[in-house]
Every structure is written in structure tokens, then in C-alpha cells.
Write a protein that holds these residues in place. Structure first.
Motif, short mmCIF file in Angstrom:
data_model
loop_
_atom_site.label_atom_id
_atom_site.label_comp_id
_atom_site.label_asym_id
_atom_site.label_seq_id
_atom_site.Cartn_x
_atom_site.Cartn_y
_atom_site.Cartn_z
N UNK A 244 0.81 -1.21 0.00
CA UNK A 244 0.00 0.00 0.00
C UNK A 244 0.84 1.27 0.00
N UNK A 245 2.00 1.22 0.67
CA UNK A 245 2.79 2.45 0.84
C UNK A 245 4.24 2.11 1.15
N UNK A 246 5.05 3.14 1.18
CA UNK A 246 6.47 2.97 1.54
C UNK A 246 6.92 4.21 2.29
N UNK A 247 8.11 4.13 2.88
CA UNK A 247 8.69 5.28 3.57
C UNK A 247 7.85 5.78 4.72
N UNK A 248 7.72 7.10 4.80
CA UNK A 248 6.98 7.72 5.91
C UNK A 248 5.50 7.34 5.88
N UNK A 249 4.93 7.19 4.68
CA UNK A 249 3.52 6.81 4.57
C UNK A 249 3.30 5.42 5.13
N UNK A 250 4.22 4.50 4.85
CA UNK A 250 4.12 3.15 5.40
C UNK A 250 4.24 3.19 6.92
N UNK A 251 5.17 3.96 7.42
CA UNK A 251 5.35 4.07 8.87
C UNK A 251 4.06 4.55 9.54
N UNK B 179 -0.78 3.32 12.84
CA UNK B 179 -2.23 3.26 13.03
C UNK B 179 -2.68 1.84 13.34
N UNK B 180 -2.17 0.88 12.59
CA UNK B 180 -2.56 -0.52 12.83
C UNK B 180 -2.09 -0.99 14.20
N UNK B 181 -0.90 -0.61 14.59
CA UNK B 181 -0.35 -1.02 15.88
C UNK B 181 -1.15 -0.43 17.04
N UNK B 182 -1.82 0.70 16.79
CA UNK B 182 -2.64 1.33 17.82
C UNK B 182 -4.02 0.69 17.92
N UNK B 183 -4.32 -0.29 17.07
CA UNK B 183 -5.58 -1.02 17.16
C UNK B 183 -6.61 -0.67 16.13
N UNK B 184 -6.28 0.22 15.20
CA UNK B 184 -7.25 0.56 14.15
C UNK B 184 -7.44 -0.65 13.24
N UNK B 185 -8.66 -0.93 12.80
CA UNK B 185 -8.88 -2.08 11.92
C UNK B 185 -8.00 -2.00 10.68
N UNK B 186 -7.48 -3.14 10.27
CA UNK B 186 -6.63 -3.18 9.09
C UNK B 186 -7.33 -2.59 7.88
N UNK B 187 -8.63 -2.88 7.74
CA UNK B 187 -9.38 -2.39 6.59
C UNK B 187 -9.48 -0.86 6.58
N UNK B 188 -9.62 -0.26 7.75
CA UNK B 188 -9.64 1.20 7.81
C UNK B 188 -8.27 1.78 7.48
N UNK B 189 -7.24 1.09 7.91
CA UNK B 189 -5.87 1.55 7.62
C UNK B 189 -5.60 1.47 6.12
N UNK B 190 -5.99 0.35 5.51
CA UNK B 190 -5.77 0.18 4.07
C UNK B 190 -6.70 1.06 3.24
#
Length: 258
Positions: free
Chosen positions: A27-34, A39-50
């Protein structure tokens, strides 16, 4: 890079860290990937992140706060598709992202699709997902059938409604991805989980064409109560269960032409 993403996701408790890392890396690289991994590590649903979910083989856009279509709901989609024909009026109530309506309109070209939801974020998401359909889909905002144009009364061949069916007391036990990041109105079905299904059963007959069907997703334990609600309002109930998906659908069929 991939190993670091997997490590961060695993540390956050993501069970399928490797699979999720592949999706995020695509989906992304660099700062955008980070930012996505954070966001995912904070518990946001993967689908919302993607920004999307895979449903019935289709990529469906999912905005933050909008109900994420579940794999189990593929049974509901399949049952709706099996009952629709080109030229039919199809209604998707409590549409969320519009995933069910999108599947029906994609699998059965030529249906007249109407979708509705009480949540403005959901209807905005549905408009984006359905924007390229031909004929164009109609998106309505309002509480259940109050959002529908009166001209549809007695004309709906398939009314599919993935209404909330989690009992109020059980919402607090749901995974954090759902209870924190999805609108509660899409989850809470009242004391026994069936309040909204009863409302759908009460109004469906006035919208259905002769022989038309209303379909709702529920649990196996709730299905007899939902079926009885349909029967009380003149609909012939049928319960469909899929062991592999662990999914249950109750169908209410209106009397046929006299």
C-alpha cells in the motif's frame, strides 16, 4: 523493512502479522508506510488503515468509522444474488459501505439498486463504492425504510438488511477494532440483539413485490426468533446456515401473485 513491519505488528498483538505486513507494504512505503503501521499497531482495523476490504472477491472502500464487511456476510450476499434478476428493484438497508448492494449489482447486471443507512459516513462511503455502477445506484440517508422513496412500495424483489444484531450487553466484549472504531449504531441490536430485525420484519411486507424476499444476517441461536418475527408479518421464513462461514441468514418471502 518487511521484517521490521512484521516485528512491530507482532509486538502490537496482530495475529496475522506477516499477512498484514504484506498488505501494508503493498500500500505504501517510507513515511507513509510508517504512518499506516503506527495506526494498525494502535488497534485501528486493518481495513480502515488500508482504506478497503476484500468482500466476495471485490475490493470495497471502507472509511474510518464505517462498518467493515465481514467474511460471514458473504452468505447473505450469495443469498441475495440468487434471488435477483436483471430489472429487479434491490434494496440494501443498513448498507454501511454498500458492500452487499455492490455485490448484487455486480453479479446481476441491470438491477435497480437502492441503498440506505442512517450514518452519514456510511452513505458517503457507499456513494464512492457504487459510483461506477450502470445503471446508477441510488443512495439514501435515513433511518431504515424512512429513507426510501415511496415509489418503491410493492416493487422490491430483494430487500437485504445486514442490521446490527449484537445484544447491547455484549458490545463491550467485542474486539477493540469493532467496539472502538466502528459506529455503535452498526453493532448494537438492543437487549436481545433483535430489535432492528423486528423493525425490518414489521415494514418489509409493504415494500416487497409479490414473491419478493427480505434477508437478514443473524446468529444460529437468534434465527428462530427472527423467523417467527417474519411469520408474524405474513412472510414465509426460511433459515439458511453455512458451517464453513459460521454464518446464518433468515429469509422472509412474501406471498406470490394471486
Amino acid at each position: 523493512m518487511a521484517a521490521d513491519v512484521v516485528r512491530r505488528l507482532r509486538a502490537a498483538g496482530c495475529v496475522f502479522a506477516e499477512e498484514e505486513a504484506d498488505l501494508l507494504l503493498g500500500q505504501a512505503s517510507g513515511a507513509a508506510l510508517d504512518a499506516l503501521v503506527t495506526r494498525r499497531s494502535a488497534g485501528e482495523p486493518l481495513e480502515h488503515v488500508l482504506g478497503w476490504a476484500l468482500f466476495c472477491g471485490l475490493r470495497v472502500g471502507v472509511a474510518p468509522g464505517v462498518f467493515v464487511p465481514r467474511v460471514r456476510s458473504e452468505l447473505l450476499a450469495a443469498q441475495a444474488v440468487s434471488r435477483a434478476e436483471a430489472g429487479d428493484v434491490v434494496v440494501d438497508l443498513c448498507c454501511g459501505s454498500g458492500a452487499l448492494g455492490l455485490v448484487v449489482a455486480t453479479r446481476v447486471p441491470g438491477v435497480e439498486l437502492h441503498v440506505a443507512d442512517v450514518d452519514p459516513a456510511a452513505t458517503a462511503c457507499a456513494r464512492e463504492n457504487l459510483a461506477t455502477l450502470s445503471p446508477p445506484a441510488h443512495v439514501h440517508e435515513g433511518d431504515l425504510d424512512a429513507a426510501l422513496p415511496p415509489r418503491l412500495r410493492g416493487r422490491v424483489a430483494v430487500l437485504v438488511a445486514n442490521v446490527p444484531y449484537v445484544p447491547t450487553a455484549a458490545v463491550a466484549t467485542m474486539p477493540v477494532e469493532a467496539r472502538v472504531h466502528e459506529n455503535r449504531v452498526a453493532l448494537d441490536g438492543g437487549p436481545d440483539g433483535l430489535d432492528v430485525q423486528r423493525r425490518v420484519a414489521a415494514v418489509a411486507s409493504s415494500w416487497l413485490a409479490p414473491g419478493g424476499a427480505v434477508l437478514v444476517e443473524t446468529t444460529r441461536a437468534q434465527a428462530p426468533v427472527a423467523a417467527a418475527a417474519f411469520a408474524r408479518h405474513g412472510l414465509r421464513p426460511t433459515v439458511v446456515h453455512d458451517e464453513d462461514l459460521e454464518a446464518t441468514v433468515v429469509v422472509g418471502t412474501a406471498p406470490g401473485p394471486s
